[in-house]
Enzyme design. Structure first.
Site, PDB file in Angstrom:
ATOM      1  N   LYS A  26       0.805  -1.216   0.000  1.00 24.62           N
ATOM      2  CA  LYS A  26       0.000   0.000   0.000  1.00 24.62           C
ATOM      3  C   LYS A  26       0.845   1.276   0.000  1.00 24.62           C
ATOM      4  O   LYS A  26       0.406   2.335  -0.478  1.00 24.62           O
ATOM      5  CB  LYS A  26      -0.937   0.013   1.205  1.00 24.62           C
ATOM      6  CG  LYS A  26      -2.121  -0.927   1.102  1.00 24.62           C
ATOM      7  CD  LYS A  26      -3.166  -0.405   0.132  1.00 24.62           C
ATOM      8  CE  LYS A  26      -4.449  -1.208   0.218  1.00 24.62           C
ATOM      9  NZ  LYS A  26      -5.495  -0.665  -0.675  1.00 24.62           N
TER      10      LYS A  26
ATOM     11  N   SER B 244       0.906  -9.904  -0.317  1.00 29.23           N
ATOM     12  CA  SER B 244       0.631  -8.471  -0.359  1.00 29.23           C
ATOM     13  C   SER B 244       0.882  -7.726   0.943  1.00 29.23           C
ATOM     14  O   SER B 244       1.115  -6.515   0.920  1.00 29.23           O
ATOM     15  CB  SER B 244      -0.810  -8.235  -0.813  1.00 29.23           C
ATOM     16  OG  SER B 244      -1.724  -8.837   0.082  1.00 29.23           O
TER      17      SER B 244
END
Length: 417
Positions: free
Chosen positions: A68, A317
């Site tokens: 992110k 992720s």
């Protein structure tokens, strides 16, 4: 998850048509020296498991613990000095919060992060430690989102959307550039889907560099918002989401991310909760890496790939997970894989019975980790007692052998889990 924010300047069609690989390389230049170039890890275990040559892309080792950071930093780096002076705002209880906070700190912008009041204190403090102002509001993400929109209008902050933003998805796409640069004969990339920003950027970058590389998105069965939208032919909302992959618990994909995924993704695979938890446990056991539920979606999909003998990059992720959550997920994964077995038997309340049961378990190589001898649970007889036993086991076959051995010894087994 709140409804997606519409892109501010251009239409979705214009953005889709005019976004090129040059934009991704520009984002990569912005992120140079800021985002770690996480190196691929070849995985003999996952390779053997699925019949492909698997490489892990460990974005759980990224600064702030997830991909992110890439999108948030790229977005904020594009702001004018005046916009940075106004400050930025977003709503998040997870990785996007820390990504925005980190990026804002690095780029000299004031960041306001709205979080639900029930957000674990560790996540709140981690975000504050990166210099952000945290506003706790409501009990759900939607409550926090509404508060962030209220503050944005009142204070004039620049809104940093977690996925439905061109500059955000371009930043996420730099992950694919690193993968392809390191593994030029790659055949496929697996990428998780929440709101679709990560998958959009990865798919765009991959197809622009090498159209022959397949890009496969992965969603939890309990939060498959993109697959649902594809099936309906338009951006659509799920009535509810329910998944251990809370980072991907999104009801509605973005209109921009829907368009990018529709154009560039080759396939979407959905995975079950047990497949997610099992993948998490395998990653810990075999690679000594910690990830969150959403972080292992790509690994959970490996056994569902429609091909064999290919080179596959599976993106991990994120790894921001608290100890109590990971403990619960590991416990559930152990049960799902037949590594823990809990059962009860009804025994005559007389000496020697516990010894007899212990002997059967020892002969079947079952390691007792918990035992409860409880007479009060039996209401129809004062001469019997319930014995609840939890044992460590090897697999489901081992559990079946234990049950058979107990039955052969005259005990009826009631499986608890």
């Amino acid at each position: 998850m709140a409804e997606a924010v519409q892109p501010e300047v251009n239409s979705v069609e214009e953005i889709l048509e005019n976004t090129t690989i040059a934009d991704v390389y520009k984002a990569a230049k912005q992120l140079d020296g800021v985002a770690k170039k996480t190196r691929l890890i070849e995985s003999p275990f996952f390779s053997d498991m699925c019949g492909n040559n698997v490489f892990l892309k460990p974005e759980n080792l990224q600064n702030t613990g997830s991909f992110k950071l890439r999108g948030a930093y790229n977005k904020i780096s594009q702001l004018s000095d005046a916009e940075k002076k106004r400050g930025v705002i977003t709503a998040s209880a997870g990785n996007h919060a820390q990504g925005v906070a980190f990026a804002a700190q690095q780029l000299g912008a004031h960041a306001v992060i709205c979080m639900p009041a029930i957000t674990p204190i560790l996540k709140v403090e981690a975000t504050r430690a990166l210099g952000a102002e945290v506003v706790l509001h409501g009990d759900t993400f939607d409550d926090a989102y509404e508060k962030s929109m209220e503050l944005q209008k009142k204070k004039g902050y620049v809104y940093i959307h977690p996925f439905n933003d061109k500059e955000v998805l371009l930043g996420q796409g730099t992950t694919a550039l690193e993968i392809i640069d390191e593994l030029k004969d790659l055949d496929a990339i697996l990428v998780p889907i929440g709101g679709g920003g990560f998958a959009s950027g990865v798919a765009l970058a991959t197809k622009a560099v090498n159209p022959n590389v397949k890009v496969i998105g992965v969603e939890p069965e309990g939060a498959a918002c993109m697959e649902n939208s594809f099936a309906r032919g338009k951006v659509s909302s799920l009535t509810a989401v329910d998944t251990v992959a809370d980072g991907c618990a999104v009801k509605t994909p973005g209109d921009l991310t829907y368009a990018f995924c529709k154009k560039y993704l080759d396939q979407i695979i959905t995975v079950s909760e047990m497949e997610i938890m099992s993948a998490l446990l395998f990653l810990i056991e075999k690679h000594k890496l910690i990830a969150e539920g959403a972080g292992v979606l790509s690994l959970a999909a490996l056994n569902k790939l429609p091909f064999k003998g290919k080179k596959v990059a599976a993106i991990i992720s994120g790894g921001n997970i608290d100890i109590s959550t990971i403990s619960a997920l590991i416990d559930k994964a152990l049960i799902a894989r037949g590594r823990v077995f809990c059962f009860s038997v009804l025994l005559p309340d007389k000496p020697g019975q516990l010894l007899n049961v212990s002997k059967v378990l020892a002969e079947t190589n079952a390691n007792v980790i918990k035992l409860e001898h409880n007479q009060s649970k039996v209401t129809d007889s004062f001469k019997k007692v319930v014995l609840e036993i939890t044992v460590e086991t090897n697999n489901h076959d081992h559990i079946n052998k234990i049950i058979k051995a107990m039955n052969d010894a005259g005990y009826d087994v009631d499986k608890i889990y």
